[in-house]
Design an enzyme around this catalytic site. Structure first.
Site, PDB file in Angstrom:
ATOM      1  N   LYS A 278      23.334  20.833  29.631  1.00  0.00           N
ATOM      2  CA  LYS A 278      22.165  20.090  30.104  1.00  0.00           C
ATOM      3  C   LYS A 278      21.135  19.963  28.976  1.00  0.00           C
ATOM      4  O   LYS A 278      21.093  20.799  28.082  1.00  0.00           O
ATOM      5  CB  LYS A 278      21.519  20.857  31.266  1.00  0.00           C
ATOM      6  CG  LYS A 278      22.291  20.816  32.561  1.00  0.00           C
ATOM      7  CD  LYS A 278      21.569  21.604  33.641  1.00  0.00           C
ATOM      8  CE  LYS A 278      22.340  21.595  34.948  1.00  0.00           C
ATOM      9  NZ  LYS A 278      22.486  20.277  35.565  1.00  0.00           N
ATOM     10  N   ARG A 352      30.613  22.273  43.001  1.00  0.00           N
ATOM     11  CA  ARG A 352      31.712  21.876  43.881  1.00  0.00           C
ATOM     12  C   ARG A 352      32.970  22.700  43.593  1.00  0.00           C
ATOM     13  O   ARG A 352      33.787  22.919  44.484  1.00  0.00           O
ATOM     14  CB  ARG A 352      31.958  20.374  43.750  1.00  0.00           C
ATOM     15  CG  ARG A 352      32.311  19.930  42.357  1.00  0.00           C
ATOM     16  CD  ARG A 352      32.076  18.432  42.120  1.00  0.00           C
ATOM     17  NE  ARG A 352      30.656  18.109  41.986  1.00  0.00           N
ATOM     18  CZ  ARG A 352      30.186  16.877  41.780  1.00  0.00           C
ATOM     19  NH1 ARG A 352      31.002  15.853  41.716  1.00  0.00           N
ATOM     20  NH2 ARG A 352      28.885  16.670  41.671  1.00  0.00           N
TER      21      ARG A 352
END
Ligand code: BES
Ligand code: ZN
Ligand code: ZN
Length: 498
Positions: A278, A352
């Site tokens: 990020k 996920r």
């Protein structure tokens, strides 16, 4: 902070501040307020004539030394229009009043419930409002806001007839709000103070204190069970993962055919993005990437005290997402516990992955109705901002409707998103069964949800994307800046509906 129900007449209460609320109406001075107005020599009428006292939402009117009252101050909080008034508004009013008075170094308050609201739900809302409002995120500050504290709160206006209803509401509100603060406290911890191991220890301590069964799977058991998706995220850093399992079983065992709720919460104690790293700007916020797990643990803490008539299994996969030398790389193919193969196209779509194993394990443990909560996507912030939780359902719409009804009842804003089969195509894998991101067609929150759904299979399932709502970037009049504990009240309500 001590909260008690008080049936003595409000005018006789010796307290730092008598608090009540006023509706936005052509004539706001009605009922109890008309009485109070008399005891303050019609001061409210005078203010109202000059448009200083309108009842607009959260307008604060503070009157010192109110003549006919034993309280040192009188605080009237705007409640907005009567038609829009509900427990959610009352909760905010109580919270805003607490924060307003606390900042002025007031030590005690009495909250006077208005004549039409003297019921169980109001007492619950007030307890929830003040307890969640009292929570500060200054744990690591030497100069603490908490040095200012409200010590005693009376909930007033109740009589001998409705006292027991009020007390029931107060007790329930206290349990739920304390559980919410427990979750917020976990979320507030920075990643150096809350690793997966430490989270598991805290979950274990909570479970033992609450009388819940607990099982902490360490990295060895996780590997033995072939939880390859969780392990793939954990391999990027030195902190070992944990799979936290907390179980509530009702005292009277439900029939074997009865539903078992499975609550699965994402607990990435820090999300750097991994190799798909990020940007630095704002990365510090990624300590809250375990908010879904914290919420689920908070729900369990509340349920242990509220004792619903349904079995609830809480599964919290926890890891860091780090870009170490052993980290998984884009293109890597992993095998989840279910046996499905996953092409990891972006290591930052890690939530996920860990939920894939969490959901599969919850089913294996016997869950028949699943809800997962996760700070899953930035895309949900684009879609719904910090206002609504994104709700994604499977084929069983009645299960989703049940959750939405709970959300409405407790005043948490949730919005159901589409889950058309077409979106499923986005995650069809080129080199494995599925890929962990969509193929560049937008709908990022929906593809995230579809990925998790692949592991829920035919089991009724709901995914809550709380990325936009789990963290308050700015303090609200009724809540500190930082973790919100969102979705906890909805899920407690859902379990209690059995
Ligand atoms: N933890 C983030 C999601 C997130 C973003 C939470 C902003 C809170 C605020 C998640 O693991 C993530 O990085 N998701 C990616 C998915 C993408 C790579 C498909 C995202 O949303 O950018
Ligand atoms: Zn991520
Ligand atoms: Zn994440």
């Amino acid at each position: 902070m001590q909260i008690t129900l008080e049936t003595k007449p409000y005018a006789t209460l010796e307290t730092g501040a008598l608090v009540s609320y006023v509706f936005e109406d052509a004539n706001p001075i009605q009922g109890t307020l008309a009485e109070i107005d008399k005891s303050v020599n019609n001061l409210l009428s005078k203010l109202s004539a000059g448009a200083e006292f309108t009842g607009k939402p959260l307008e604060m009117t503070l009157i010192h030394a109110p003549a006919g009252l034993k309280a040192t101050r009188l605080l009237l909080v705007g409640a907005g229009k009567r038609e829009k008034f509900d427990v959610a508004v009352l909760r905010k009013i109580a919270g805003a009043a607490l924060r307003y008075l606390k900042s002025r170094s007031v030590k005690q308050l009495a909250f006077l419930v208005r004549e039409n609201d003297l019921n169980e739900d109001s007492a619950q809302a007030i307890a929830e409002g003040v307890i969640t409002a009292d929570f500060e995120t200054d744990k690591y500050k030497s100069d603490k806001k908490n040095d200012k504290s409200i010590d005693t709160i009376l909930i007033a206006g109740y009589s001998d007839q409705n006292k027991s209803a009020g007390e029931k509401g107060l007790t329930r509100g206290r349990i739920i709000a304390e559980a919410q603060n427990f979750a917020r406290d976990l979320v507030n911890e920075p990643s150096n103070k809350l690793t997966p191991k430490i989270l598991a220890e805290k979950a274990e301590a909570m479970a033992k204190e609450s009388g819940l069964a607990v099982d902490i799977l360490d990295e060895k058991r996780i590997a033995d069970l072939k939880m390859g998706a969780l392990l793939s995220v954990a391999q990027g850093g030195p902190e070992p993962p944990r799979m936290i399992v907390v179980t509530y079983t009702p005292a009277t065992p439900p029939k074997p055919s009865a539903p078992v709720i499975g609550l699965v919460g994402k607990a990435v104690t820090f999300d750097t993005g991994g190799i798909s790293i990020k940007p630095a700007d704002g990365m510090e916020k990624m300590k809250y990437d375990m908010a879904g797990g914290a919420t689920m643990l908070g729900v369990m803490r509340a349920l242990a005290a509220l004792k619903p008539n349904v079995k609830v299994i809480c599964v919290v996969p926890s890891t860091e997402n780090m870009p170490g030398g052993k980290a998984q790389k884009p293109g890597d193919i992993q095998t989840a516990m279910s046996g499905k193969t996953i092409e990891v196209l972006n290591t930052d779509a890690e939530g996920r992955l860990i939920l894939a194993d969490g959901v599969h394990y919850a089913k294996q443990l016997g869950a028949t109705h699943l809800v997962d909560a996760a700070t899953l996507t930035g895309a949900i912030v684009v879609a719904l901002a910090n206002i609504n939780v994104g709700v994604f359902g499977g084929s069983d719409q009645s299960w989703t409707d049940k959750l939405l009804a709970s959300a409405k009842a407790v005043g948490e804003k949730m919005w159901q998103m589409p889950m058309d089969d077409e979106y499923r195509e986005f995650i069809k894998g080129s080199f494995a069964d599925i890929q962990n991101i969509g193929s560049g067609k937008g709908g990022g929150s929906i593809t995230g949800a579809w990925f998790i759904r692949e592991f829920a299979g035919d089991t009724p399932w709901i995914h809550l994307d709380i990325a936009g709502t789990a963290w308050n970037d700015d303090a609200k009049p009724w809540l500190a800046k930082g973790p919100t504990g969102v979705a906890l009240r909805t899920l407690v309500n859902l379990a209690m509906s059995y």
